[in-house]
Structure formats: structure tokens, C-alpha cells
Design a protein around this motif. Structure first.
Motif, short mmCIF file in Angstrom:
data_model
loop_
_atom_site.label_atom_id
_atom_site.label_comp_id
_atom_site.label_asym_id
_atom_site.label_seq_id
_atom_site.Cartn_x
_atom_site.Cartn_y
_atom_site.Cartn_z
N ARG A 1 24.26 -3.11 23.08
CA ARG A 1 23.21 -2.41 23.83
C ARG A 1 23.41 -0.91 23.79
O ARG A 1 22.45 -0.14 23.77
CB ARG A 1 23.21 -2.89 25.29
N MET A 2 24.67 -0.50 23.79
CA MET A 2 24.93 0.94 23.86
C MET A 2 24.93 1.62 22.49
O MET A 2 24.50 2.74 22.34
CB MET A 2 26.24 1.18 24.58
N SER A 3 25.44 0.89 21.48
CA SER A 3 25.65 1.56 20.20
C SER A 3 24.64 1.16 19.13
O SER A 3 24.50 1.86 18.14
CB SER A 3 27.06 1.25 19.68
N ALA B 1 21.40 -0.94 19.83
CA ALA B 1 20.04 -1.33 20.20
C ALA B 1 19.02 -0.22 19.94
O ALA B 1 17.84 -0.51 19.72
CB ALA B 1 20.00 -1.74 21.67
N GLY B 2 19.47 1.01 19.95
CA GLY B 2 18.54 2.12 19.70
C GLY B 2 17.81 1.96 18.39
O GLY B 2 16.65 2.34 18.26
N CYS B 3 18.48 1.37 17.38
CA CYS B 3 17.84 1.17 16.07
C CYS B 3 17.47 -0.29 15.82
O CYS B 3 16.45 -0.59 15.20
CB CYS B 3 18.78 1.63 14.95
N LEU C 1 12.16 4.14 26.14
CA LEU C 1 12.56 3.00 26.96
C LEU C 1 14.02 3.23 27.35
O LEU C 1 14.90 3.23 26.48
CB LEU C 1 12.42 1.70 26.16
N ASN D 1 21.49 3.20 26.78
CA ASN D 1 20.86 3.97 25.71
C ASN D 1 19.35 3.95 25.89
O ASN D 1 18.84 3.52 26.91
CB ASN D 1 21.26 3.34 24.36
N VAL D 2 18.65 4.40 24.86
CA VAL D 2 17.19 4.39 24.88
C VAL D 2 16.68 3.86 23.54
O VAL D 2 17.42 3.86 22.55
CB VAL D 2 16.60 5.80 25.07
N GLU D 3 15.44 3.39 23.55
CA GLU D 3 14.79 3.12 22.27
C GLU D 3 13.35 3.58 22.33
O GLU D 3 12.77 3.68 23.42
CB GLU D 3 14.95 1.65 21.86
#
Lengths: 250, 515
Positions: free
Chosen positions: A32-34, A36-38, B394, B412-414
Motif C-alpha cells: 500500500r505504501m510503496s 499502490a501508487g502505480c 485518492l 500514499n496516494v493514487e
């Protein structure tokens, strides 16, 4: 030496996952931290990162391949190296988590691959804009590895609703010249003062904003949106079976 | 209005440090204006602006630096602890020094650096591993190097130091690693610490009640962009970054002072004079580190000593710089988390905007509104110029344990499919917060802004264009494709009667002048 150590660790990943009952959950938190952004919050593919829930990956399916990809990145793609940023133990936990996903969400492919291939190159004329290996035309996204890069659901959406989630870099550029001519094509470059595009005949254009009446980037695909109607449900399944089979073999 | 008559209108304290030919501090003057008195390049002549020389550093890019210019030389504090002195006429290097950074650094955003400070015959810069260094201006040799904080705990340093009287003042980065921020002042001769202001109060200190339990110990509050100084009030203004961990506010209940605040510090003692917290209990990483710019305004017929900031949370603020009272607070970009700023200076929150397990879609996005890129204030137009990112994200949170030296963002964010962030250059009237003009860009940029007495505003974009705008209207008057994305601000200086514009583009420094 560092690489060799990593390789040794990679070989021990399955053991690690079995030894540590919390590895999957710990890996989920790291993901989730490393990642999920991509790759998306649920690893089903995000804007740029492929779907990781299919149990098959573009750079190899073994645990050691996954460990290596996370550790070293994939040159020529947006996948960075996480060596240093993540401890080896956390990379192992990520591998355990990603592995756990492939058993849960995989959607079986229903259609006939061979029939789908025929549709792709025949009735669909998909090769007029897309490449698979050395065949076809590189106006739209290259589909050589589409099956490994995208989920079945994503591929289905891309066929029937091409505007839903546009592949970055493949927007539509519309330029109106000073004499009123309208030129529409696929984005090859667009900035504050210029635009480059390829029209559907494959002709390349480059314009300076100062020299034209208007230039716009529209976030829609030049791909026809009628494939959902052109193909029957069975045709569509066949086509998707073909797309899902594309893994980079040339 | 002639240049001379305009100059006469400026307060003496403002003029004292604005040597027109040189560029000797991060923000051109200690008030952070980033404004050049030079007017040879103006709205009419700018169309003839052309490159004069290019210095190729050999590095791939990532130059966020503001070059310093004086004595016929240009001084560049580059990435990865590289420093150069260049001959100003030809761009040829006079010296180059490098200190190899430690192999395993925990950094949020690369081995970047934003520039030198200068006092006498010494240059001062930070090194990425959290040290402050004094260099001999003639050779680049290290005269002393002081550890600000331990890089193994996640501290790093990137900001240009600020000279205040006989002090070298600097900040620190690392709030994504459970560190505790500060602003430090050092003796320029010895490198010894004179005072430290902790941005997160310790146990029992005022403000410590705004942190639940012992959460203050990992409280973040980085100070990674150079502050400003008002000699009249003898106050240093510095922006403070996000609390840690960024997105999980559950483990740090309370307002979390002085995170996401602008602090006013007594220059002699390092004691807090006042603070203004723009985003109490921030959970979106909206640092308040953007340039805090010292300006004198006329508001409703009244002379006001103001401090202005385009905050990452989407609001532009004008504060009374003697007290910290909010005078203007107005959105400059799409904001979904607050209805406005109340009479008490606190945001009027809109419910359900905090990060959750599945995420909440909030505007502005992670980088803000306006982030760290350098801004400019023109006393000629009375306008404040800064970039804004038009984007939403998000935001989701994740329960995360703390390990010393490890990333501690707690999520984090997306982006959302179908959303395409863009950028803008804005010209805002600081007396009202109103946007007077804007230039829409295809993407946001970290290139900073320069305003000049030639009625111009210069800035770059992420696709390599250096652009000159009419400062009054925003009309593009000139542009040049440099071939390198810009993440640094332009500067202006004069050599042998000729005005120059310079900027880092890609891994190069480029200079421009009229034929």
C-alpha cells in the motif's frame, strides 16, 4: 557481491513466506505504501503499473523473478529499483503478498485464442493501428505483451470503451491550421507551445502553436468505440483470449 | 514611472540588500522577492533574447539550484554534493568540488540541492547527508563541515542557507522518516551552533499538548525550503512541513504544532515570536514550506507589514508579519477539504476528507496547490507570481509501525483514471488574494519564477521551455526550448553593462542576453 546475496535471498523466498505466517499481511502494508501508487490499491493495475493479480508477470513468474524485479527495477519502464529503499525482508514480504493475490482474483479466459487472432488481424483490422511483435502498425499502443501487462477486465474495457482509461501518451490531438484545415491524430508529443501527432493514415505532423489557429489535446482515443457492437459476445471472448495470450513472444 | 522614482518609493531597508547587478542570496533579497532591479531586457526588447553560453555539468539533471552571481563569477550548488564556480563571461569552470554522499541514504526526493549562501569570502551549502559546509570561495575547499542531524535516522538537507546578520541559518528535511525538524543558526567562522528552534515542541514545552502521547518524538515538521528575514522586526520567517507520519493522523491526535505552520523566530535568540498553522492536524502532506515573502502592502488605505504565502493546502495567505494574524485567506486552486478560513484563522473543515483504508479523493493533491518552487514578488506591479498544480488524489492510510531510519509515511496516494493534472502560473494581488492573470500549462512545473524591473516574469516548464511573460497581463512575449526540463528558478544579473537571465535546465546552466 550484493547481487549474489540478493539472489541467495531470493531463492529462500518461499521458505521465508512459509516460515513467517504474517508475511502476506506485512507485505500488503508495504504494498500500500510503496507500490499502490502505480499498481493500484488492490494491485489490479493502476495508471502505469500492470495488474499483479493474474499470477503471471511480464518479467518472469518465479519468486526469484519477482524479488529481482522489485529489487532491481525494470530498465526502460517506470518500475524503479527498491533496493535500499526497502529492506530485503520487506521485498520478500511483498513477494509473498503478490503471490497470495494470484490465487484469489484470476478470471478464467473463456474464448478461443486462435479464433480471436483471426478476428484481430481480419474483421477487427486491429493491426492497422496496433503492433504485436513485428506485425501491425505502431500508431496505437503496442500490444506485444498486453496479456502480461493488463488484466482481462482492463483489456475488455479497452476494446469496448477505449476512452474509459486512456493509455498515457495516446490522447487525441486536434490541430486547426490558419487556413481552416482540421488535422486529428494520436499524440506523439504535446507541450505548452507545440504538438506532434500521427494521423490514422500513419502520416506524421509537427506544429508550433504560434503558427496555427488552435491546438488541443483531448483525452479520448482515436480508436473506434463500436467494437462492442461490431463483435458478438462470443467474438469478444475470442478476441480477449488472444489478447490475454500475448506475453512478448516474437 | 521611471526606475529611479520607483526606487525612491521603496523602504530603505528593502533597497539595502538588493544590489541590482549581483544575485547574492536564494531569494535575491532576504525578504524573498526574487525580483531584479535590472530593466535592460524589457517587454519590447525581450523578443531578441538569445543564449550566450551553456555550462554542461555532465550530470543527468535534477538541478534545483539558485545560482549566486558576484565578482564576475557564478556559484552553483548542484546535486549529489557537487559545487562549481564558473567564469561569468564564458561559463568555463574555475573550480569543481564533490563530496561523495554515503551509499545508503534515506531520501524522499533525490540528492538535490537548492543553492549557496555567501558571507565575506565563504560560501555555505548543505550536503545531502545532513551537514552544513563552509567553502573557500577561491578554491571550493571545505573550511568546516557541521553535522546538522544523523542521516541514518532519515535526516537530509537540501535548502539554500540564509545569512542573517552574522549567522548562517538553515533547515532540515526528513519528515517522511519519523524525524523531528528544526531551524538552526550557526557561527560562520567556526561552524558552531548558536541556536536551534525545534519545530516540534518537547515534553512540557508550549505546544506539546497538541501531540497525543509521545507522538511528538516522530513528529516531522521539516524545514526544507529557505526562509526569509525582516531586519525591521529582526524576525526570521520559516515554513514548517508535514507532521509524521503523513497520512495516519490517528497516532498523533491534536493540532500537531508547529507542523504545517509559518513560524516567526527572533533572529538573535531563536525563540518563537508567533506562529500561524495553516493546516492543523494535517493528513495530506501539505507542508507550509512555500516561500514566506516579506512585503509592505496598502490594504484598504492602510500600510501593512505583511508576510505572504501560497500554501500547499490550496489557500493563499496574507498575514500581519508582526503578529501572525490572518489578513487574507483565499483559494487559488480547487479545494475540497475546507469551506474557507474562519475569523480565528482556522480552516472551516468539510467532513470526510481524511485518508481512509479505501481512500478519499481530495483536492488539492499530494503536492498541493503550490509546492516548493520559488516564487516572485514584483514591487513594480504589486503582484505575487507562483506556480500551481491543478490535481487531486485518492489519499489512503495504512497502519505502519515505526523503524528508525525507514520510510514512515503510513501510506500514499493514487490518481484517478480519467483525471489529468495540469499546471498554472498565477499572478495574485497579495492585498486581496485575487488572481489577476493566469497562464495554463499542460502539466505542473517545479521551475521557479523571477520578476524583473523590465516588466517581465520569467519561468520554465517541465518540457524544457524558458518563458518570458508580460508581468502585468501574463502574455507570452518570448520562449526558448532549452532541451532540459526545469526544476529550478531563473535569476538575473548584469555583467559589463549587459543584463543576463540564467537558469538550470536539465544538467546544464544556461544564460541569455540581448544581442
Amino acid at each position: 557481491m550484493k547481487l549474489n546475496v540478493a539472489a541467495l535471498l531470493a531463492l529462500s523466498v518461499p521458505c521465508f513466506a512459509q516460515q513467517d505466517p504474517n508475511a502476506v499481511e506485512a507485505g500488503r502494508l508495504v504494498f500500500r505504501m510503496s507500490c499502490a501508487g502505480c499498481h493500484g490499491l488492490h494491485a489490479t493495475g493502476g495508471r502505469g503499473g500492470p495488474d499483479l493479480t493474474r499470477g503471471t508477470y511480464s518479467t518472469g513468474d518465479a519468486d526469484k523473478d519477482l524479488f529481482s524485479v522489485i529489487s532491481n527495477g525494470v530498465p526502460g519502464t517506470e518500475m524503479p529499483s527498491f533496493r535500499g529503499a526497502l529492506e530485503d525482508a520487506n521485498i520478500s514480504r511483498l513477494v509473498a503478498y503478490v503471490r497470495s493475490l494470484s490465487h484469489a482474483g484470476a478470471v478464467p479466459v473463456k474464448g478461443d485464442r486462435t479464433a480471436g487472432e483471426k478476428l484481430f488481424w481480419g474483421k477487427g483490422s486491429c493491426g492497422q493501428c496496433h503492433r504485436v511483435g513485428m506485425r501491425g502498425t505502431a500508431i496505437g499502443p503496442d500490444l506485444t505483451r498486453a496479456g502480461k501487462q493488463r488484466s482481462l477486465a482492463y483489456l475488455r474495457e479497452s476494446v469496448v470503451a477505449p476512452d474509459a482509461d486512456l493509455t498515457p501518451g495516446y490522447a487525441t490531438i486536434v490541430v486547426v491550421t490558419r487556413d481552416g484545415a482540421k488535422i486529428t491524430g494520436v499524440e506523439k508529443g504535446f507541450d505548452n507551445f507545440s504538438a506532434r501527432l500521427i494521423d490514422l493514415s500513419g502520416r506524421y505532423y509537427s506544429f508550433l502553436k504560434d503558427d496555427v489557429k488552435s491546438m488541443e489535446r483531448e483525452y479520448r482515443s482515436v480508436m473506434p468505440s463500436n467494437y462492442g457492437r461490431m463483435f458478438s459476445a462470443n467474438d469478444l471472448d475470442d478476441l480477449l483470449a488472444y489478447l490475454a495470450s500475448l506475453g512478448g513472444e516474437r | 514611472m521611471t526606475r529611479l522614482s520607483l526606487a525612491l518609493l521603496l523602504p530603505a531597508a528593502m533597497l539595502a540588500q538588493s544590489g541590482a547587478a549581483d544575485w547574492k542570496t536564494y531569494g535575491q533579497n532576504s525578504q524573498g522577492w526574487r525580483y531584479s532591479d535590472l530593466n535592460q531586457i524589457d517587454t519590447k526588447s525581450v523578443s531578441k533574447l538569445a543564449p550566450r553560453w551553456i555550462f554542461q555539468s555532465g550530470m543527468a539533471g535534477g538541478f534545483e539550484t539558485t545560482p549566486l552571481v558576484f565578482n564576475g563569477q557564478m556559484f552553483i550548488a548542484g546535486p549529489s554534493n557537487n559545487s562549481w564556480a564558473l567564469d561569468l563571461l564564458t561559463g568555463k569552470p574555475l573550480w569543481h568540488v564533490k563530496k561523495t554522499p554515503p551509499a545508503r541514504l534515506n531520501l524522499c526526493c533525490g540528492e538535490v540541492n537548492r543553492g549557496f549562501a555567501v558571507l565575506g569570502d565563504r560560501l555555505f551549502r548543505v550536503n545531502i547527508e545532513g551537514t552544513l559546509v563552509a567553502l573557500d570561495i577561491r578554491t571550493g575547499a571545505t573550511l568546516w563541515e557541521t553535522q546538522l542531524a544523523d542521516y541514518k535516522k532519515g535526516y537530509s538537507a537540501t535548502a539554500a542557507p540564509l545569512i542573517v546578520k552574522n549567522l548562517v541559518v538553515t533547515g532540515i528535511a526528513g519528515a517522511e522518516f519519523g524525524t523531528r525538524g528544526f531551524v538552526d543558526a550557526y557561527n560562520p567562522e567556526t561552524g558552531k551552533l548558536v541556536w536551534r528552534f525545534n519545530t516540534v515542541p518537547g515534553e512540557g514545552e508550549p505546544g506539546s499538548e497538541t501531540w497525543s502521547g509521545e507522538s511528538w518524538k516522530l513528529g516531522g515538521g521539516s524545514t526544507w525550503i529557505t526562509g526569509t528575514y525582516d531586519p525591521g522586526l529582526n524576525l526570521i520567517y520559516w515554513g514548517v512541513g508535514n507532521p509524521g507520519p503523513d497520512m495516519d493522523g490517528d497516532v498523533r491526535r491534536g493540532d500537531n504544532l508547529y507542523s504545517c505552520s509559518v513560524v516567526a523566530i527572533d533572529a538573535d535568540t531563536g525563540k518563537l515570536k508567533w506562529y500561524y498553522q495553516a493546516t492543523p492536524h494535517d493528513v495530506h502532506d501539505w507542508d507550509a514550506i512555500s516561500d514566506p515573502v516579506v512585503v509592505d502592502l496598502t490594504m484598504q488605505g492602510r500600510a501593512v507589514k505583511a508576510l505572504i504565502q501560497a500554501n500547499r493546502n490550496g489557500f493563499f495567505y496574507t498575514l500581519d508579519r508582526a503578529t501572525g494574524k490572518v489578513l487574507v485567506a483565499k483559494t487559488y486552486t480547487k479545494v475540497t477539504w475546507a469551506k474557507g478560513i474562519g475569523a480565528d484563522g482556522r480552516p472551516i473543515l468539510i467532513p470526510n476528507q481524511e485518508p481512509t483504508e479505501e481512500g478519499n479523493f481530495v483536492c488539492p493533491g499530494l503536492g498541493g496547490g503550490h509546492n516548493w518552487s520559488a516564487t516572485a514578488y514584483s514591487p513594480q506591479t504589486g503582484l505575487y507570481y507562483f506556480h500551481s498544480s491543478e490535481d487531486c488524489h485518492l489519499f489512503y492510510k495504512t497502519k505502519q509501525g515505526f523503524t528508525e531510519g525507514q520510510w514512515y509515511q503510513a501510506s500514499n496516494v493514487e490518481g484517478r483514471a480519467g483525471d489529468h493534472g495540469t499546471g498554472r502560473l498565477l499572478a495574485v494581488d497579495p492585498a486581496t488574494g485575487e488572481t489577476k492573470w493566469r497562464f495554463d500549462m499542460v502539466s505542473s512545473t517545479s521551475a521557479g519564477v523571477l520578476a524583473t524591473a523590465g516588466g517581465l516574469v520569467f519561468s520554465g516548464d517541465g518540457q524544457g521551455y524558458l518563458i518570458a511573460f508580460d508581468a502585468r497581463t501574463g502574455k507570452v512575449l518570448w520562449k526558448f526550448q532549452t532541451g532540459g526540463g526545469m526544476v529550478a528558478p531563473p535569476i538575473s544579473y548584469a555583467l559589463e553593462g549587459k543584463q543576463y537571465i540564467a537558469i538550470a535546465a536539465g544538467g546544464s546552466i544556461m544564460t541569455f542576453a540581448l544581442p
